[in-house]
Design an enzyme around this catalytic site. Structure first.
Site, PDB file in Angstrom:
ATOM      1  N   LYS A   1      -9.890   7.482   2.601  1.00  0.00           N
ATOM      2  CA  LYS A   1     -10.282   6.094   2.320  1.00  0.00           C
ATOM      3  C   LYS A   1     -11.712   5.819   2.768  1.00  0.00           C
ATOM      4  CE  LYS A   1      -5.728   3.819   2.496  1.00  0.00           C
ATOM      5  NZ  LYS A   1      -4.853   4.957   2.866  1.00  0.00           N
TER       6      LYS A   1
ATOM      7  N   HIS B   1      -9.806   1.663  -0.181  1.00  0.00           N
ATOM      8  CA  HIS B   1      -8.356   1.448  -0.139  1.00  0.00           C
ATOM      9  C   HIS B   1      -7.884   0.951  -1.503  1.00  0.00           C
ATOM     10  CE1 HIS B   1      -4.406   0.811   1.082  1.00  0.00           C
ATOM     11  NE2 HIS B   1      -4.561   0.062   2.158  1.00  0.00           N
TER      12      HIS B   1
ATOM     13  N   GLU C   1      -1.581   4.858  14.352  1.00  0.00           N
ATOM     14  CA  GLU C   1      -1.205   6.041  13.570  1.00  0.00           C
ATOM     15  C   GLU C   1      -1.469   7.349  14.322  1.00  0.00           C
ATOM     16  OE1 GLU C   1      -1.485   7.851   9.031  1.00  0.00           O
ATOM     17  OE2 GLU C   1      -2.914   6.303   9.659  1.00  0.00           O
TER      18      GLU C   1
ATOM     19  N   HIS D   1      -3.114   7.303   6.729  1.00  0.00           N
ATOM     20  CA  HIS D   1      -3.323   5.996   6.109  1.00  0.00           C
ATOM     21  C   HIS D   1      -4.737   5.512   6.436  1.00  0.00           C
ATOM     22  CE1 HIS D   1      -2.211   2.334   4.168  1.00  0.00           C
ATOM     23  NE2 HIS D   1      -2.344   1.599   5.254  1.00  0.00           N
TER      24      HIS D   1
ATOM     25  N   PHE E   1       1.629  -3.665   3.909  1.00  0.00           N
ATOM     26  CA  PHE E   1       1.993  -4.989   4.420  1.00  0.00           C
ATOM     27  C   PHE E   1       3.492  -5.205   4.207  1.00  0.00           C
ATOM     28  CE2 PHE E   1      -2.337  -7.372   3.854  1.00  0.00           C
ATOM     29  CZ  PHE E   1      -2.859  -6.663   4.909  1.00  0.00           C
TER      30      PHE E   1
ATOM     31  N   CYS F   1       0.805  -1.223   0.000  1.00  0.00           N
ATOM     32  CA  CYS F   1       0.000   0.000   0.000  1.00  0.00           C
ATOM     33  C   CYS F   1       0.839   1.274   0.000  1.00  0.00           C
ATOM     34  CB  CYS F   1      -0.937  -0.004   1.196  1.00  0.00           C
ATOM     35  SG  CYS F   1      -1.853  -1.546   1.342  1.00  0.00           S
TER      36      CYS F   1
END
Length: 417
Positions: free
Chosen positions: A337, A342, A316, A305, A403, A165
């Site tokens: 998002k 996403h 975060e 994010h 990831f 991502c």
């Protein structure tokens, strides 16, 4: 050697809430959700039956049939967004030095649908290894960069970054570096993704990463909400034209903003989970600030994010407080998002464009679908819940985390800041 200044002179977007930059812009500030029931395959046996699909997309509107058959959808999305960005930039491709015009179009999973189709066809056959000659060039993640460069004859740096991502934010940081170090004058950078396939849906479901709010897809992406239950998968593409400042001024280009700095880091912790103390997230933001030679109190807006997952939405904000201190409570924060879903490897490019809108409009796009505060999250932070907010934005920071523990941040700056 003095570093060169880098500006953004063109943008292109193909998203679940708008098939162009103008449509994306309008939907973003209206708080439109792109989540809908999946239409392209039977989801009755899956835990999740919805995603943020493109609306009314027809490859025939962009490519002839022969061209389209040679490209996975992710590659089509990359070319469409790059086309719009190049057109928007006003570049005269007959007069520029194409040896100094490069391309970095990224993807997290590349041609997943092509891979599925080819392997399924082989499995149904008699065991004879018959494969489409376009199988490999349709599937590989770098082919979008290659296709864009071939279409326009761009011979500068050309490759793809693959970091889940964080992929397209890294493409922006790398493009920024190529230009400021004098290796290129112009770069088209961004990413594209087409993960809404049976394997994509099934794979992320098996990780318990996706929302299963099948009875109410439009409100399923709930960043920072107590009842969040996973992210909503999305498809599309985003592209930005980065250009050396003097080059842009000389040709009379319109300039959206300046790229002030970028940062990279790793969690070095887990394949899919963020570091529980947010160490990698804090480090990447600190690295971006250092690269831009900025103090934390310079930042006005962070496009986080913010995926609507349990751990990520806790760590975060904590990382933001650790980096920004008291200024964290003066920042505007939002997760777009919540609207466009996403886009995995394309997320960073799309969210950088959202930051450009915030800078241009002096307006913060909202985090929609907030219903209940989560006591584990510092709710004194301004998450811009449910409604856009007017405020001056001189510097905006965009975070993407992937990831594997890959983290990337980019800082964009209003030209008169």
């Amino acid at each position: 050697m003095a570093l060169k200044r880098v500006v953004v002179t063109g943008i292109g977007a193909l998203t679940p809430i708008g098939n162009s930059v103008s449509e994306f812009h309008e939907s973003l500030f209206k708080g439109v959700s792109g989540a809908v029931p999946i239409t392209r395959f039977d989801t009755s046996l899956f835990k999740t039956s919805f995603a943020c699909e493109l609306k009314g997309y027809d490859s025939g509107n962009y490519f002839d049939r022969k061209e389209a058959r040679k490209m996975d959808p992710y590659c089509q999305y990359a070319i469409i967004s790059a086309d719009e960005a190049i057109l928007d930039s006003g570049l005269n491709l007959d007069t520029i030095d194409k040896n100094r015009f490069g391309v970095i179009m990224s993807s997290g999973v590349g041609g997943m649908g092509t891979f599925e189709d080819e392997i399924a066809a082989f499995a149904k056959g008699d065991g004879t290894p018959r494969f489409n000659p376009f199988f490999v060039p349709k599937m590989i993640s770098d082919i979008a960069s290659g296709q864009v460069s071939i279409k326009y004859g761009l011979r500068g740096p050309n490759y793809c970054t693959v970091a889940a991502c964080a992929s397209s934010t890294i493409s922006l940081v790398n493009a920024f570096d190529h230009i400021r170090l004098g290796r290129a004058d112009i770069m088209v950078a961004g990413g594209a993704e087409a993960p809404i396939t049976t394997a994509g849906l099934g794979g992320f479901n098996s990780l318990h990463a996706l929302s299963t709010r099948n009875d109410d897809p439009a409100t399923a992406s709930r960043p920072f909400d107590l009842d969040r239950d996973g992210f909503v998968m999305a498809e599309g593409g985003g592209a930005l034209i980065l250009e050396e400042y003097e080059h842009a001024v000389k040709r009379g280009a319109k300039i959206y903003c300046e790229v002030a700095g970028g940062g990279l880091s790793a969690d070095a912790y887990h394949l899919t989970a963020p570091h529980p103390e947010g160490l990698g997230a804090a480090l990447v933001m600190a690295n971006a600030l250092k690269d831009a030679n900025l103090k934390p109190d310079a930042i006005d807006y962070i496009n986080v994010h913010g995926t609507s997952t349990g751990l990520g939405d806790v760590t975060e904000p904590a990382a933001i407080v650790s980096v920004f201190g008291d200024h964290a409570y003066k920042l505007s924060i939002s997760s777009t998002k919540s609207m466009h879903g996403h886009l995995l490897g394309a997320a960073g490019a799309i969210e950088a464009i959202a930051c450009i809108f915030a800078i241009q409009d002096n307006r913060i796009p909202p985090t929609i679908n907030h219903f209940t505060d989560d006591p584990e999250i510092d709710n004194k932070l301004d998450f811009t819940f449910n409604k856009a907010k007017d405020r001056e934005v001189r510097y905006a920071l965009s975070n993407t985390f992937g990831f594997g523990g890959h983290n990337a941040s980019v800082i964009l700056k209003k030209m008169d800041a």
